[in-house]
Design an enzyme around this catalytic site. Structure first.
Site, PDB file in Angstrom:
ATOM      1  N   LYS A 234      34.683  51.024  41.827  1.00  0.00           N
ATOM      2  CA  LYS A 234      35.007  49.719  41.757  1.00  0.00           C
ATOM      3  C   LYS A 234      36.476  49.581  41.664  1.00  0.00           C
ATOM      4  O   LYS A 234      37.062  50.448  40.787  1.00  0.00           O
ATOM      5  CB  LYS A 234      34.075  49.189  40.556  1.00  0.00           C
ATOM      6  CG  LYS A 234      34.389  49.896  39.265  1.00  0.00           C
ATOM      7  CD  LYS A 234      33.690  49.187  38.192  1.00  0.00           C
ATOM      8  CE  LYS A 234      34.301  49.641  36.617  1.00  0.00           C
ATOM      9  NZ  LYS A 234      33.531  48.979  35.539  1.00  0.00           N
TER      10      LYS A 234
ATOM     11  N   ASP B 285      50.843  36.685  27.973  1.00  0.00           N
ATOM     12  CA  ASP B 285      49.671  37.235  28.463  1.00  0.00           C
ATOM     13  C   ASP B 285      48.295  36.398  28.607  1.00  0.00           C
ATOM     14  O   ASP B 285      48.183  35.548  27.570  1.00  0.00           O
ATOM     15  CB  ASP B 285      49.467  38.691  27.816  1.00  0.00           C
ATOM     16  CG  ASP B 285      48.087  39.321  28.628  1.00  0.00           C
ATOM     17  OD1 ASP B 285      48.003  39.207  29.900  1.00  0.00           O
ATOM     18  OD2 ASP B 285      47.126  40.190  28.004  1.00  0.00           O
ATOM     19  N   LYS B 286      47.648  36.387  29.592  1.00  0.00           N
ATOM     20  CA  LYS B 286      46.206  35.460  29.757  1.00  0.00           C
ATOM     21  C   LYS B 286      45.484  35.873  29.053  1.00  0.00           C
ATOM     22  O   LYS B 286      44.890  35.430  27.941  1.00  0.00           O
ATOM     23  CB  LYS B 286      46.225  35.233  31.171  1.00  0.00           C
ATOM     24  CG  LYS B 286      45.111  34.205  31.342  1.00  0.00           C
ATOM     25  CD  LYS B 286      44.693  34.039  32.921  1.00  0.00           C
ATOM     26  CE  LYS B 286      44.164  35.177  33.471  1.00  0.00           C
ATOM     27  NZ  LYS B 286      43.851  34.764  34.859  1.00  0.00           N
ATOM     28  N   THR B 287      44.981  37.322  29.271  1.00  0.00           N
ATOM     29  CA  THR B 287      43.625  37.819  28.930  1.00  0.00           C
ATOM     30  C   THR B 287      43.681  38.049  27.464  1.00  0.00           C
ATOM     31  O   THR B 287      44.600  38.869  26.919  1.00  0.00           O
ATOM     32  CB  THR B 287      43.287  39.020  29.602  1.00  0.00           C
ATOM     33  OG1 THR B 287      43.204  39.072  30.891  1.00  0.00           O
ATOM     34  CG2 THR B 287      41.864  39.635  29.041  1.00  0.00           C
TER      35      THR B 287
ATOM     36  N   ARG C 195      37.729  36.404  37.658  1.00  0.00           N
ATOM     37  CA  ARG C 195      38.003  37.504  37.605  1.00  0.00           C
ATOM     38  C   ARG C 195      37.205  38.559  38.644  1.00  0.00           C
ATOM     39  O   ARG C 195      36.079  38.617  38.527  1.00  0.00           O
ATOM     40  CB  ARG C 195      38.035  38.594  36.492  1.00  0.00           C
ATOM     41  CG  ARG C 195      38.812  37.781  35.458  1.00  0.00           C
ATOM     42  CD  ARG C 195      38.634  38.254  33.936  1.00  0.00           C
ATOM     43  NE  ARG C 195      39.114  39.540  33.599  1.00  0.00           N
ATOM     44  CZ  ARG C 195      40.025  40.030  33.062  1.00  0.00           C
ATOM     45  NH1 ARG C 195      40.940  39.026  32.907  1.00  0.00           N
ATOM     46  NH2 ARG C 195      40.329  41.472  33.057  1.00  0.00           N
TER      47      ARG C 195
ATOM     48  N   GLU D 250      33.850  45.560  31.683  1.00  0.00           N
ATOM     49  CA  GLU D 250      32.678  46.665  31.849  1.00  0.00           C
ATOM     50  C   GLU D 250      31.584  46.349  31.111  1.00  0.00           C
ATOM     51  O   GLU D 250      30.382  46.440  31.465  1.00  0.00           O
ATOM     52  CB  GLU D 250      33.197  48.065  31.371  1.00  0.00           C
ATOM     53  CG  GLU D 250      34.385  48.527  32.288  1.00  0.00           C
ATOM     54  CD  GLU D 250      34.903  50.050  31.963  1.00  0.00           C
ATOM     55  OE1 GLU D 250      34.366  50.393  30.850  1.00  0.00           O
ATOM     56  OE2 GLU D 250      34.958  50.844  32.825  1.00  0.00           O
TER      57      GLU D 250
ATOM     58  N   PHE E 216      40.540  54.135  35.602  1.00  0.00           N
ATOM     59  CA  PHE E 216      40.995  53.374  36.271  1.00  0.00           C
ATOM     60  C   PHE E 216      42.729  53.406  35.781  1.00  0.00           C
ATOM     61  O   PHE E 216      42.856  53.504  34.626  1.00  0.00           O
ATOM     62  CB  PHE E 216      40.570  51.911  35.836  1.00  0.00           C
ATOM     63  CG  PHE E 216      41.546  50.670  35.993  1.00  0.00           C
ATOM     64  CD1 PHE E 216      40.828  50.159  37.397  1.00  0.00           C
ATOM     65  CD2 PHE E 216      42.357  50.167  35.603  1.00  0.00           C
ATOM     66  CE1 PHE E 216      41.568  49.079  38.083  1.00  0.00           C
ATOM     67  CE2 PHE E 216      43.102  49.075  36.227  1.00  0.00           C
ATOM     68  CZ  PHE E 216      42.587  48.260  37.287  1.00  0.00           C
TER      69      PHE E 216
END
Length: 850
Positions: free
Chosen positions: A728, A546-548, A771, A664, A705
């Site tokens: 958003k 995973d990147k994040t 992002r 956020e 979300f």
């Protein structure tokens, strides 16, 4: 963007908001056609009417009804049980819906659905749950009744708060004792031997040792032939036994830990293994949750608690959980009463569906109301919750399957080679036995005269002239075949397996003591948890990462923004000398402080925000930053000093913004730097300081979300009594629901040009590795709000398919949006990531990342 837990809002916080709007008449039951320009969804009869289906539960499951005529409707409905009663069912359900008066809370009903492809939801019904009730009858000929009866057949779990006897009297719920070990004293020997003999070579050596015990075939000493095999089995058993002993020790320590449980009106210590469903438990700061609990109250007046879920999902940032405001009186009056109806135990740690019946109210419960076993309480003095899942039924244990026996690729290769060598050995022994048979057949008559094969003993003593044990031609050929197998057994050497086991032990010793694999910052070293797969470390071809948070620092920085088709922030510098120091004076004497934040801002955008609130571009910029400050679940925490927070906390003056998602937090901090400061968030409203003037927004609903919609929205009421939805989300999901026509139904060329320009900016942001998020909003008319409110209320209390129904409710307002702009956030790589990737490439390892 990372998903976050929703903020639960109480009915008191929104009591003055939605009540003044009268819900429109329900349309005829059918399909719900195109809700927006590009997306459409359908709603079946069941989806429209399932929340009011007739309850056929027994008296033990009776639920207080708030419709005075519902019993009459039920009695009439019992007379019509066939498919021809479609119209009557629809009429009765719609009548009961209109007459039902329920107080509902306007938040915290959105379920989180993170990466459905990586985590599959499996509803696991406990095998130990045995409801003492007769099976429910169903009329299979009525398809319409099947739709309505599906919710009753879901058979939810009933938890009586602070009444474990009543909770466990009807159902045999599992206790809170856990077991992760693989063996017991009784099952260790047979189970371990069964696992070890999965290696085909061990089966081969066992056959050879058994053949060597037969007198006609004994080539080597009978006892000596058993030593190599017994030695290998013994060493492996000792290794497996030691690993399982450590699991037993860990289980014993875990089960004997203590927690405060409400007993006889007071919280007293009780071992974890004795806690059962329905009991009320109190947890203090930095303690671990002993089981899955629904929050009833916290030390925070707003019912907020912060937990760390590193033991569950590996994420170090804090998660926010909320206690419903309706349960605050339980804590203050020490009156723990109520009934919770929740789903059966399942493995999904990101979803929880339940309702609480308290004081004739039906309160929806979601993922943000439950704390799971293994989580740690952080930055909260204490919490109180009721146990809903315990022991092996907790989500953590359902995901913690029994450790299977692991084998390396080298062992699999050796098994295949053993098969080929065994086949070659059989062929060789068959050739020898065939030759033996031909020789015996040709020399049958003169076997007594042959020097190396005689049927009589020619010697001195009593054995002279005694017949030799000759078993006949067929048996002699068979014994010759078996003797050849024993003689040629060295083709598969058992010493190879002994050597492999010793090498693995030595490898683990050197790997654990390797100083280059020691992390001095955390004081952790390499751990070798399984000795069976050491050699696979040198055969890795692909690394999926995973990147994040794995390759990146997970510290987001707001860099660029596109507002009303204009790009801002392209000239920002990383150095501190170009930073603008923003000082915002607090207008309230209650918060008499002047926080300062050194955040890079764009001078042109800052000048635009200081202009009067006139013009399309100025209004778009106002709504843009208002959405950044309001459409989130970040909690502003006032601090006098600098607390030691393990979460990703960015301090702006004397306010710490805490939240699950670093995205956020970055957006809220950016809005604060531009003069839109989030200063207060409660369960019913939020307060935003706009250039020194405070604006209170009543939160009417929150759609969290999720990975299906890929966006988040919040329905708020402004001080001028207008209702607006702020949205958003990802560009792929937002651009398709933007409006293309104005209020007169004509093509809006200006808005279309803004969309096209924003898309170009998004492409530029993506090429720079930022992002991106798209921001939009929409005013809701009374009719649109009433329709959404009714659907939202039905979905929020549904026990089945709540997430899907909430998505349908969100689709009613998440359409025909006005584009406000887009954001570009940077997540920098961790130190050493480029060098590590280069080293992997030099080693021939590919690293596709998600």
């Amino acid at each position: 963007m990372s998903t976050v837990d929703p903020l639960l809002l109480s009915s008191s916080g929104s009591a003055d908001s939605p009540s003044k709007h009268t819900a429109p008449a329900r349309p005829s039951v059918g399909s719900l056609n195109c809700l927006c320009r590009a997306d459409s969804c359908s709603s079946s009869v069941y989806e429209d009417c399932d929340t009011a289906s007739v309850n056929f539960a027994d008296e033990g499951d009776a639920i207080p009804r708030h419709c005075p005529e519902e019993s009459d409707v039920s009695r009439v409905a019992e007379r019509f049980q066939s498919a021809d009663s479609h119209f009557f069912h629809r009429l009765s359900v719609e009548c009961s819906q209109k007459e039902r008066q329920r107080k509902i809370s306007w938040g915290g009903v959105m379920e989180m659905q993170r990466s459905p492809s990586s985590l599959e939801v499996g509803v696991v019904s406990s095998s130990k749950e045995k409801p003492n009730r007769p099976p429910r009858g169903r009329n299979k000929s009525s398809h319409f009744e099947d739709l309505f009866s599906s919710e009753q057949e879901h058979d939810p779990r009933l938890i009586h708060i602070n009444d474990p006897v009543r909770t466990n009297d009807r159902y045999e719920f599992t206790g809170n004792e856990i077991r992760t070990s693989k063996y017991t004293l009784i099952t260790f020997l047979p189970k371990n031997l069964f696992i070890q003999f999965h290696r085909l070579a061990y089966v081969y050596f066992l056959v050879i040792a058994a053949l060597n015990q037969l007198p006609p075939l004994a080539v080597f000493g009978r006892t000596a032939s058993l030593f190599p095999l017994l030695f290998v089995l013994f060493v492996t058993a000792i290794k497996d036994g030691y690993e399982d002993w450590r699991r037993h020790r860990s289980d014993r320590n875990e089960n004997n830990r203590e927690a405060l449980v409400l007993q006889h009106g007071d919280f007293r210590s009780k071992k974890w293994k004795h806690i059962c469903a329905g009991e009320v438990v109190k947890i203090h700061s930095n303690e671990t949750m002993p089981c899955d609990m629904v929050l009833l109250g916290t030390s925070d007046p707003n019912g907020i608690a912060y937990i760390q879920t590193m033991n569950l999902d590996g994420e170090s940032n804090l998660k926010t959980r909320y206690a419903r405001q309706e349960t605050v009186t339980m804590i203050s009056h020490s009156s723990y009463l109520g009934l919770i109806k929740c789903e059966q135990p399942n493995r999904n740690i990101y979803e929880f569906t339940a309702t609480m019946e308290l004081n004739n109210q039906r309160i929806p419960l979601g993922q943000s109301n439950i704390v799971l076993r293994g989580c740690q309480l952080k930055n909260t003095e204490w919490i109180i919750g009721v146990v809903v899942y315990a022991g092996q039924e907790t989500k953590a244990m359902l995901n913690s399957t029994i450790s299977r026996s692991k084998s390396s690729n080298l062992e699999s290769y050796m098994n295949r080679e053993t098969l080929w060598l065994s086949a070659f050995l059989l062929i060789t022994c068959s050739v020898v036995a065939t030759g033996m048979g031909v020789w015996l057949f040709k020399n049958t008559k003169n076997l007594d005269a042959l020097p190396y094969y005689r049927r009589k003993y020619f010697t001195f003593g009593r054995e002279n002239r005694k017949d030799f044990e000759f078993y006949g031609l067929a048996l002699e050929i068979f014994f010759s075949f078996l003797s050849s197998v024993i003689i040629f057994q060295i083709m598969i050497p058992i010493s190879l397996y002994i050597t492999m086991e010793l090498v693995r032990v030595g490898q683990s010793y050197f790997m654990i003591g390797d100083t280059r694999m020691y992390d001095s910052s955390s004081g952790s070293r390499f751990q070798c948890r399984s000795l069976n797969i050491n050699e696979d470390l040198g055969q890795i071809r692909y690394i999926f990462s995973d990147k994040t948070g794995t390759l990146t620092q997970n510290k987001m920085e707001f860099q660029q923004a596109s507002i009303y088709g204009r790009n801002y922030g392209s000239s920002l510098q990383v150095t501190s000398d170009s930073s603008h120091e923003i000082t915002i004076a607090e207008s309230s004497s209650q918060h008499d402080r002047k926080p300062k934040s050194e955040i890079n801002v764009d001078a042109l955008l800052l000048a635009l925000l200081k202009q009067p609130l006139f013009g399309e571009e100025r209004l778009a910029a106002h709504d843009f930053f208002l959405t950044l400050a309001a459409c989130n679940t970040v909690i502003p925490v006032s601090t006098g000093g600098s607390p030691d927070l393990t979460n990703e906390v960015s301090e702006v003056g004397a306010i710490d913004y805490q939240g699950e998602s670093p995205d956020e937090q970055a957006l809220v901090i950016a809005a604060s730097a531009y003069g839109y400061k989030l200063v207060e968030r409660t369960t019913g409203h939020i307060v935003i300081d706009v250039q020194g003037e405070r604006i209170r927004l009543d939160v009417l609903g929150l759609h969290e979300f999720d990975s299906v919609r890929k966006r988040m929205s919040v329905v708020v009421r402004f001080p001028d009594d207008t209702v607006k939805v702020l949205v958003k989300g990802a560009d792929t999901s937002m651009l398709s629901i933007l409006r293309t026509r104005n209020h007169d139904g004509l093509f809006d060329s200006l808005h279309a040009k803004t969309i096209e320009t924003t898309e170009n900016h998004l492409s530029s942001y993506s090429s720079e590795g930022l992002r991106t998020l798209v921001i939009g909003s929409k005013y809701l008319s009374n009719e649109e709000f009433s329709e959404w409110q009714e659907r939202y209320e039905e979905a929020s209390t549904s026990m089945t398919e709540r997430s899907a129904k909430l998505r349908q409710a969100a689709a009613l307002v998440e359409c025909d949006l006005t584009l406000l702009g887009a954001t570009g956030i940077e997540d920098k790589l961790q130190d050493g990531v480029p060098e590590a990737i280069e080293s992997l490439r030099q080693a021939g390892i590919k690293e596709p990342s998600s």
